[in-house]
Design an enzyme around this catalytic site. Structure first.
Site, PDB file in Angstrom:
ATOM      1  N   CYS A 191       0.811  -1.226   0.000  1.00 48.16           N
ATOM      2  CA  CYS A 191       0.000   0.000   0.000  1.00 48.16           C
ATOM      3  C   CYS A 191       0.847   1.282   0.000  1.00 48.16           C
ATOM      4  CB  CYS A 191      -0.950   0.003   1.200  1.00 48.16           C
ATOM      5  SG  CYS A 191      -0.199  -0.603   2.709  1.00 48.16           S
ATOM      6  N   HIS A 236      -2.980   6.082   4.726  1.00 47.69           N
ATOM      7  CA  HIS A 236      -1.555   6.241   4.988  1.00 47.69           C
ATOM      8  C   HIS A 236      -1.138   7.626   4.453  1.00 47.69           C
ATOM      9  CE1 HIS A 236      -1.567   2.163   6.136  1.00 47.69           C
ATOM     10  NE2 HIS A 236      -0.767   1.624   5.236  1.00 47.69           N
TER      11      HIS A 236
HETATM   12  P1  NAP Z   1      -7.031  -9.539   8.193  1.00 50.73           P
HETATM   13  O1  NAP Z   1      -8.048  -8.502   8.413  1.00 50.73           O
HETATM   14  O2  NAP Z   1      -6.333 -10.136   9.355  1.00 50.73           O
HETATM   15  O3  NAP Z   1      -7.691 -10.742   7.321  1.00 50.73           O
HETATM   16  C1  NAP Z   1      -7.006 -11.925   7.017  1.00 50.73           C
HETATM   17  C2  NAP Z   1      -7.845 -12.748   6.054  1.00 50.73           C
HETATM   18  O4  NAP Z   1      -7.096 -13.921   5.693  1.00 50.73           O
HETATM   19  C3  NAP Z   1      -9.155 -13.251   6.686  1.00 50.73           C
HETATM   20  O5  NAP Z   1     -10.148 -13.319   5.718  1.00 50.73           O
HETATM   21  C4  NAP Z   1      -8.743 -14.644   7.155  1.00 50.73           C
HETATM   22  O6  NAP Z   1      -9.854 -15.520   7.304  1.00 50.73           O
HETATM   23  C5  NAP Z   1      -7.903 -15.066   5.968  1.00 50.73           C
HETATM   24  N1  NAP Z   1      -7.091 -16.239   6.329  1.00 50.73           N
HETATM   25  C6  NAP Z   1      -6.265 -16.386   7.376  1.00 50.73           C
HETATM   26  N2  NAP Z   1      -5.770 -17.640   7.401  1.00 50.73           N
HETATM   27  C7  NAP Z   1      -6.304 -18.292   6.338  1.00 50.73           C
HETATM   28  C8  NAP Z   1      -6.191 -19.605   5.823  1.00 50.73           C
HETATM   29  N3  NAP Z   1      -5.420 -20.518   6.412  1.00 50.73           N
HETATM   30  N4  NAP Z   1      -6.874 -19.924   4.711  1.00 50.73           N
HETATM   31  C9  NAP Z   1      -7.674 -19.013   4.092  1.00 50.73           C
HETATM   32  N5  NAP Z   1      -7.844 -17.751   4.549  1.00 50.73           N
HETATM   33  C10 NAP Z   1      -7.152 -17.389   5.650  1.00 50.73           C
HETATM   34  O7  NAP Z   1      -5.865  -9.031   7.249  1.00 50.73           O
HETATM   35  P2  NAP Z   1      -5.949  -7.982   6.021  1.00 50.73           P
HETATM   36  O8  NAP Z   1      -5.574  -6.651   6.518  1.00 50.73           O
HETATM   37  O9  NAP Z   1      -7.221  -8.150   5.286  1.00 50.73           O
HETATM   38  O10 NAP Z   1      -4.722  -8.473   5.159  1.00 50.73           O
HETATM   39  C11 NAP Z   1      -4.684  -9.739   4.565  1.00 50.73           C
HETATM   40  C12 NAP Z   1      -3.445  -9.847   3.707  1.00 50.73           C
HETATM   41  O11 NAP Z   1      -3.543  -8.938   2.626  1.00 50.73           O
HETATM   42  C13 NAP Z   1      -2.149  -9.479   4.428  1.00 50.73           C
HETATM   43  O12 NAP Z   1      -1.595 -10.574   5.127  1.00 50.73           O
HETATM   44  C14 NAP Z   1      -1.297  -9.031   3.299  1.00 50.73           C
HETATM   45  O13 NAP Z   1      -0.636 -10.117   2.688  1.00 50.73           O
HETATM   46  C15 NAP Z   1      -2.280  -8.417   2.349  1.00 50.73           C
HETATM   47  N6  NAP Z   1      -2.303  -6.952   2.512  1.00 50.73           N
HETATM   48  C16 NAP Z   1      -1.790  -6.211   1.541  1.00 50.73           C
HETATM   49  C17 NAP Z   1      -1.771  -4.863   1.671  1.00 50.73           C
HETATM   50  C18 NAP Z   1      -1.123  -4.045   0.613  1.00 50.73           C
HETATM   51  O14 NAP Z   1      -0.335  -3.240   0.998  1.00 50.73           O
HETATM   52  N7  NAP Z   1      -1.443  -4.208  -0.651  1.00 50.73           N
HETATM   53  C19 NAP Z   1      -2.291  -4.218   2.753  1.00 50.73           C
HETATM   54  C20 NAP Z   1      -2.826  -4.984   3.748  1.00 50.73           C
HETATM   55  C21 NAP Z   1      -2.832  -6.355   3.605  1.00 50.73           C
HETATM   56  P3  NAP Z   1     -10.532 -15.742   8.758  1.00 50.73           P
HETATM   57  O15 NAP Z   1     -11.387 -14.547   9.014  1.00 50.73           O
HETATM   58  O16 NAP Z   1     -11.323 -16.974   8.556  1.00 50.73           O
HETATM   59  O17 NAP Z   1      -9.424 -15.877   9.747  1.00 50.73           O
HETATM   60  O1  3JN Z   2       1.202  -2.374   7.531  1.00 47.85           O
HETATM   61  C1  3JN Z   2       0.676  -1.838   6.558  1.00 47.85           C
HETATM   62  O2  3JN Z   2       0.217  -0.693   6.597  1.00 47.85           O
HETATM   63  C2  3JN Z   2       0.591  -2.576   5.282  1.00 47.85           C
HETATM   64  C3  3JN Z   2       0.728  -4.024   5.510  1.00 47.85           C
HETATM   65  C4  3JN Z   2       0.877  -4.887   4.561  1.00 47.85           C
HETATM   66  C5  3JN Z   2       1.097  -6.289   4.853  1.00 47.85           C
HETATM   67  C6  3JN Z   2       0.683  -6.821   6.078  1.00 47.85           C
HETATM   68  C7  3JN Z   2       0.922  -8.153   6.368  1.00 47.85           C
HETATM   69  C8  3JN Z   2       1.576  -8.958   5.478  1.00 47.85           C
HETATM   70  C9  3JN Z   2       1.727  -7.116   3.936  1.00 47.85           C
HETATM   71  C10 3JN Z   2       2.086  -6.559   2.594  1.00 47.85           C
HETATM   72  O3  3JN Z   2       1.173  -6.305   1.820  1.00 47.85           O
HETATM   73  O4  3JN Z   2       3.260  -6.371   2.293  1.00 47.85           O
HETATM   74  C11 3JN Z   2       1.984  -8.443   4.255  1.00 47.85           C
HETATM   75  C12 3JN Z   2       2.694  -9.357   3.317  1.00 47.85           C
HETATM   76  O5  3JN Z   2       2.033  -9.879   2.443  1.00 47.85           O
HETATM   77  O6  3JN Z   2       3.890  -9.532   3.463  1.00 47.85           O
END
Ligand code: NAP
Ligand code: 3JN
Length: 337
Positions: free
Chosen positions: A133, A246
């Site tokens: 992000c 952010h």
């Molecule tokens: P979150 O609110 O903690 O949600 C995590 C999601 O992953 C929930 O739907 C969870 O399901 C699911 N999950 C966890 N373990 C799983 C499994 N074993 N099998 C299938 N689904 C599973 O986190 P979030 O903020 O949405 O972020 C999720 C991911 O997106 C991060 O880890 C990161 O890789 C990515 N992300 C990217 C950005 C970016 O900068 N582009 C920003 C934030 C996040 P349950 O509800 O069933 O636990």
């Molecule tokens: O912390 C933030 O503001 C962005 C977080 C992104 C994030 C959180 C957990 C795992 C990532 C990411 O998108 O880089 C990951 C990950 O996939 O490594």
């Protein structure tokens, strides 16, 4: 490769999470041509019902053949899940748009911000990576400046909201804030220190070079998206007690001199950018203005008087929208164009 159709079978993996929920909302708001939507999360959420376009859809768990018949899968369930399941999905013939860091630096996987490098979508092999992000909002602003004045170096400091960490972190900020205001003891689970009324110069793990992983993501991803390894980037990433958006302070050194007004004019024409910059009227971007917006807002544009060719600015974007869900949906929109 995606076959052209009138509507598509779309999946959201991580649908119960902060990013997954925003993906569903974004697909609905932008009226993405969906034939049917499949929702996946962990076994904990199996059978839970989520609303989409006024209908209830049951959450499923991931299985070896669950991606059969799915055209596009938006993944946001963390890097470990993406490592295992994105290749399974791609093998089933589905195009994966992955929000995790798992595939971003893989030379076989394009890392795409549509305003900057949609041309890289042409060489995908089934997995497309969505950048971090903090990187997304920065490159949307850097690219038009680079095209005109060639960027040599960027010094960035981020002020990142807790929604970047997910649902549990948003709950923690809310609970700690109400506990402190009610003179109750606070609990700290998500971050190493309390986040309410505090600022943490620490996002993701610390690496051997003293930087955090989040900081190095910004350095490496920027070069890949901009297609230019010569751009030097140094980052300090900071968590602040804000729920959404952010903010970033950028110091940009260019080869060609740009005045503040020239920079404003370049950014005013840039896709996905809104110049919000009238200090005499106290107009500058802030999370309370930018939350739920699609664009990256830019203000405080001024010359860096300490160097020959430098510009300072302050940029804010909604990390769940452009920083994650919207960018992923925009990639999907490019694919079906
Ligand atoms: P979150 O609110 O903690 O949600 C995590 C999601 O992953 C929930 O739907 C969870 O399901 C699911 N999950 C966890 N373990 C799983 C499994 N074993 N099998 C299938 N689904 C599973 O986190 P979030 O903020 O949405 O972020 C999720 C991911 O997106 C991060 O880890 C990161 O890789 C990515 N992300 C990217 C950005 C970016 O900068 N582009 C920003 C934030 C996040 P349950 O509800 O069933 O636990
Ligand atoms: O912390 C933030 O503001 C962005 C977080 C992104 C994030 C959180 C957990 C795992 C990532 C990411 O998108 O880089 C990951 C990950 O996939 O490594």
């Amino acid at each position: 490769m995606l076959k052209k159709k009138n509507s598509y079978v779309v999946a959201v993996v991580g649908a119960t999470g902060a990013v997954g929920q925003e993906m569903m909302l974004t697909l609905e708001q932008r009226d993405f041509p969906i034939q049917s939507l499949r929702l996946f999360a962990s076994e904990r959420s199996e059978g839970k019902e989520l609303d989409f376009k006024g209908q209830k859809i049951k959450v499923e768990r991931l299985t070896d053949d669950c991606f059969k018949g799915i055209d596009i899968a938006l993944f946001s369930a963390g890097a470990e899940r993406s490592k295992i399941w994105a290749p399974v999905a791609a093998k089933s013939g589905c195009v994966v748009i992955d929000n995790s860091s798992q595939w971003r630096m893989d030379p076989e996987v394009p890392l795409v911000v549509p305003e900057v490098n949609s041309h890289d979508l042409s060489w995908h092999k089934g997995i497309i990576a969505n950048p971090n992000c903090s990187t997304i909002q920065m490159v949307v602003v850097l690219k038009p400046i680079h095209d005109v004045a060639r960027i040599k170096r960027v010094v960035v400091t981020t002020f990142q909201s807790v929604s970047g960490t997910g649902m549990k972190a948003m709950d923690e900020l809310m609970t700690q804030t109400t506990d402190i205001l009610n003179f109750r003891e606070i609990k700290t689970n998500v971050y190493p220190y309390q986040i309410a009324f505090n600022v943490l110069p620490h996002i993701d793990k610390f690496l051997e070079n003293g930087y955090t992983k989040e900081e190095m993501k910004m350095v490496n991803e920027t070069k890949k998206i901009m297609g230019d390894d010569s751009i030097r980037v140094t980052a300090t990433t900071v968590r602040v007690p804000v729920f959404r958006c952010h903010s970033e302070s950028l110091n940009i050194e260019t080869e060609k001199k740009l005045t503040a007004n020239e920079t404003r004019a370049i950014l005013a024409k840039a896709k996905g950018v809104i110049v919000y910059d009238a200090p005499d009227k106290n107009i500058y971007p802030m999370p309370i203005i930018v939350a739920d917006k699609d664009e990256t807002y830019v203000g405080r544009i001024r010359e860096d008087e300490s160097i020959e060719n430098g510009i300072n600015m302050w940029i804010v974007a909604d990390n769940l929208r452009k920083g994650a869900a919207l960018n992923a949906v925009q990639i999907a929109e490019e694919l079906i164009k």
